[in-house]
Design an enzyme around this catalytic site. Structure first.
Site, PDB file in Angstrom:
ATOM      1  N   THR A 150      47.625  40.046  40.811  1.00 30.34           N
ATOM      2  CA  THR A 150      46.755  40.177  41.992  1.00 30.34           C
ATOM      3  C   THR A 150      45.914  39.028  42.470  1.00 30.34           C
ATOM      4  OG1 THR A 150      46.467  42.523  41.535  1.00 30.34           O
ATOM      5  CG2 THR A 150      44.947  41.581  43.047  1.00 30.34           C
ATOM      6  N   ASP A 182      47.395  40.635  48.102  1.00 25.13           N
ATOM      7  CA  ASP A 182      48.841  40.404  47.969  1.00 25.13           C
ATOM      8  C   ASP A 182      49.473  41.765  47.673  1.00 25.13           C
ATOM      9  OD1 ASP A 182      49.920  39.978  44.674  1.00 25.13           O
ATOM     10  OD2 ASP A 182      47.862  40.539  45.198  1.00 25.13           O
ATOM     11  N   ARG A 201      52.008  42.384  44.947  1.00 30.72           N
ATOM     12  CA  ARG A 201      52.855  42.439  43.746  1.00 30.72           C
ATOM     13  C   ARG A 201      52.169  43.200  42.622  1.00 30.72           C
ATOM     14  NH1 ARG A 201      55.018  36.911  41.053  1.00 30.72           N
ATOM     15  NH2 ARG A 201      56.655  37.160  42.590  1.00 30.72           N
ATOM     16  N   LYS A 252      47.313  47.462  47.895  1.00 22.75           N
ATOM     17  CA  LYS A 252      46.109  47.252  47.088  1.00 22.75           C
ATOM     18  C   LYS A 252      44.823  47.444  47.875  1.00 22.75           C
ATOM     19  CE  LYS A 252      48.623  44.051  44.263  1.00 22.75           C
ATOM     20  NZ  LYS A 252      48.674  42.806  43.542  1.00 22.75           N
ATOM     21  N   GLY A 312      43.361  44.809  38.580  1.00 21.07           N
ATOM     22  CA  GLY A 312      43.228  45.315  37.215  1.00 21.07           C
ATOM     23  C   GLY A 312      44.314  46.331  36.938  1.00 21.07           C
ATOM     24  N   SER A 353      43.846  37.760  39.132  1.00 21.08           N
ATOM     25  CA  SER A 353      44.331  36.559  38.446  1.00 21.08           C
ATOM     26  C   SER A 353      44.458  35.385  39.412  1.00 21.08           C
ATOM     27  CB  SER A 353      45.671  36.842  37.769  1.00 21.08           C
ATOM     28  OG  SER A 353      46.608  37.268  38.730  1.00 21.08           O
ATOM     29  N   ASP A 397      49.765  31.481  41.792  1.00 21.29           N
ATOM     30  CA  ASP A 397      49.529  32.367  40.656  1.00 21.29           C
ATOM     31  C   ASP A 397      50.780  33.207  40.430  1.00 21.29           C
ATOM     32  OD1 ASP A 397      47.855  35.476  40.217  1.00 21.29           O
ATOM     33  OD2 ASP A 397      48.271  33.980  38.678  1.00 21.29           O
ATOM     34  N   SER A 419      50.596  37.075  41.184  1.00 20.74           N
ATOM     35  CA  SER A 419      50.512  37.554  42.567  1.00 20.74           C
ATOM     36  C   SER A 419      51.760  37.124  43.309  1.00 20.74           C
ATOM     37  CB  SER A 419      49.305  36.957  43.280  1.00 20.74           C
ATOM     38  OG  SER A 419      48.162  37.055  42.487  1.00 20.74           O
TER      39      SER A 419
END
Lengths: 271, 223
Positions: free
Chosen positions: A39, A55, A57, A71, A85, A167, A204, A207
């Site tokens: 995320t 995002d 994923r 999300k 999380g 993240s 990242d 994500s």
């Protein structure tokens, strides 16, 4: 005879199995992983309200479990919340507070305030001492103006003009810190949010996929699902593939079970 | 009192996937070019493929520092072989050398998951697949690395007969043409990239055949 293994009457988590789990882990059993959202989630305050971005994923360790999950969660007509999380935790906690807010609206006859959602969320998370692994970016516009908050799994909160979590938060924050300024227009704000989420998506590994955006202003909200799709599949064989339709039968052996079982008429099944 | 364990590890996993497919008169070896550590990308443009000899190409995923050291050892040993025998090492010979080199470090292994591809002395494609300590086998196709669990079942489905009792057995050297095999590799990497976070950016495809060696690149998702 005093009952020794009663479930705790007031709810909350029961830690009875922790010793047994620790023992199993010592013996080498790996615990099942949770579906986390890896995320990048962001929020910023602009001239007329707030803009949230995320995002899409969802990961289970190194595998992408969902390429296009949602999300940005609905809390109230004027309040939305992004969650990072453990996916189950963010879903459960936002659904729960959203229901509580609706009941509160019926009770008071007024539009929900962002600080109400904030307090309900932080009280719940603090109560569970960080075991509910939900890191949230809460944003909305109410009678007192536009608000943006971050909420951490242990229950602490911050009130900020721009925020990132997950993240990919460092990648996104680097964009915000370079380019944010006060009183952005709607288009500038959306552009900045998309840039920040893309930084998370490309830099990242937790994500990825698409960008979701939500713009909330006084009296109006726009949920822009899949606002940007910067990751199309790069190659698909145009001819497609053949999959053998049959399962090869190597051996057939039929054993009628009737001969092996005693059939009792009538009351055999009664306790 | 339980034994104290080190809180520092000499290993790291830089991710990535490798594939090799053997054909009647060609061999395709491919690997993605992403190098990562944890949730970060170190570079989008790192080659995991190394040509050890005229007809032997190795692709390795795992800990790239160990992979680089392994490549250096093999290439030095190959140079010595050339001086001593006045010829290039054949692919099966290189396969054995790689296995011995890996087992040499049995108690402090090279964290490298290798797949060796090339042409044997008859000019037919050959693929050898390894574990980290040198156990190897000649096969018709193989995949290693973070995406191997996603890639291998699909290759089994397309390249292997459902049962060895059925004739003609589809295993070992595939009857596919070179172009079809390259196409299969591209699809397989595009699919692995969708679901494995460590695979992506670009795929480097090396094709070895009688006319020599050829390299192709294809873009993959960068997220």
């Amino acid at each position: 005879m005093s009952p020794s293994l009663d479930l705790p009457p007031k709810g909350g988590f029961s830690f009875d199995l922790c010793r047994r789990n620790a023992m199993l882990e010592n013996k080498g059993l790996k615990a099942p992983t949770f579906l986390k959202t890896g995320t990048t989630i962001v929020g910023l305050v602009f001239q007329d309200g707030v803009i949230l971005g995320a995002d899409t994923r969802a990961t289970e360790g190194p595998i992408v479990a969902d390429k296009n999950c949602e999300k940005i969660h609905y809390m109230a007509p004027n309040i939305y919340c992004c969650g990072a999380g453990t996916a189950a935790d963010t879903e459960a906690v936002t659904d729960m507070v959203s229901s509580q807010l609706q009941l509160h609206r019926y009770h008071t006859g007024r539009e929900s305030r962002v600080v109400t959602a904030l307090t309900l969320l932080k009280r719940h998370l603090f109560n569970y001492q960080g075991h509910v692994s939900a890191a949230l970016v809460l944003g909305g516009v109410d009678i007192t103006g536009p608000h943006l908050h971050t909420i951490y799994p242990h229950g602490s909160t911050d009130t900020l003009p721009f925020a990132t979590m997950g993240s990919g938060s460092l990648a996104a924050m680097s964009v915000f810190e370079s380019k944010y300024k006060e009183s952005l227009s709607r288009d500038e704000g959306i552009k900045l949010v998309v840039e920040a989420i893309c930084a998370g998506i490309f830099n990242d590994l937790g994500s990825g996929s698409n960008v979701d955006v939500c713009v909330i202003t006084k009296g109006h909200k726009e949920y822009l699902r899949n606002y940007l799709l910067p990751n199309p599949r790069t190659y698909a064989n145009p001819k497609g593939f053949e999959f053998p339709k049959k399962i090869e039968v190597l051996l057939t052996k039929i054993t009628p079970l009737k001969e092996k079982v005693e059939v009792i008429e009538g009351d055999a099944m009664e306790e | 009192m339980t034994k104290q364990h080190a809180n520092w590890s000499p290993y790291d996993n830089n991710g990535g996937s490798c594939v090799a497919i053997a054909g009647a008169d060609y061999c395709v070896i491919a690997a993605d070019t992403r190098m990562s550590t944890g949730y970060n990308i170190l570079t989008r443009d790192y080659s995991k493929i190394s040509q050890l000899a005229d007809k032997s190409v190795m692709a390795s995923s795992g800990f790239q520092a160990d992979v680089k050291a392994l490549q250096k050892v093999l290439s030095a040993r190959h140079l010595i072989y050339q001086h001593q025998h006045n010829k290039q090492m054949s692919c099966p010979a290189m396969a054995q050398l790689l296995s011995n080199t890996l087992y040499y470090k049995r108690f402090f292994p090279y964290y490298a998951f290798n797949v060796l591809g090339g042409l044997d002395s008859e000019g037919k494609g050959c693929v050898f697949t390894y574990d980290a300590v040198g156990s190897y086998e000649r096969v018709g196709y193989s995949s290693q690395g973070s995406g191997s669990t996603l890639i291998m079942p699909f290759l089994d489905n397309q390249l292997k007969s459902p049962s060895p009792l059925l004739l003609p057995a589809k295993d070992a050297v595939t009857p596919l043409s070179e172009a079809e095999a390259v196409d299969l590799v591209k699809t397989v990497f595009a699919s692995a990239t969708e679901r494995d976070i460590y695979t992506g950016d670009k795929v480097e495809i090396v094709i070895l055949n009688a006319s020599g060696i050829r390299r192709e690149y294809m873009d993959l998702r960068k997220d």
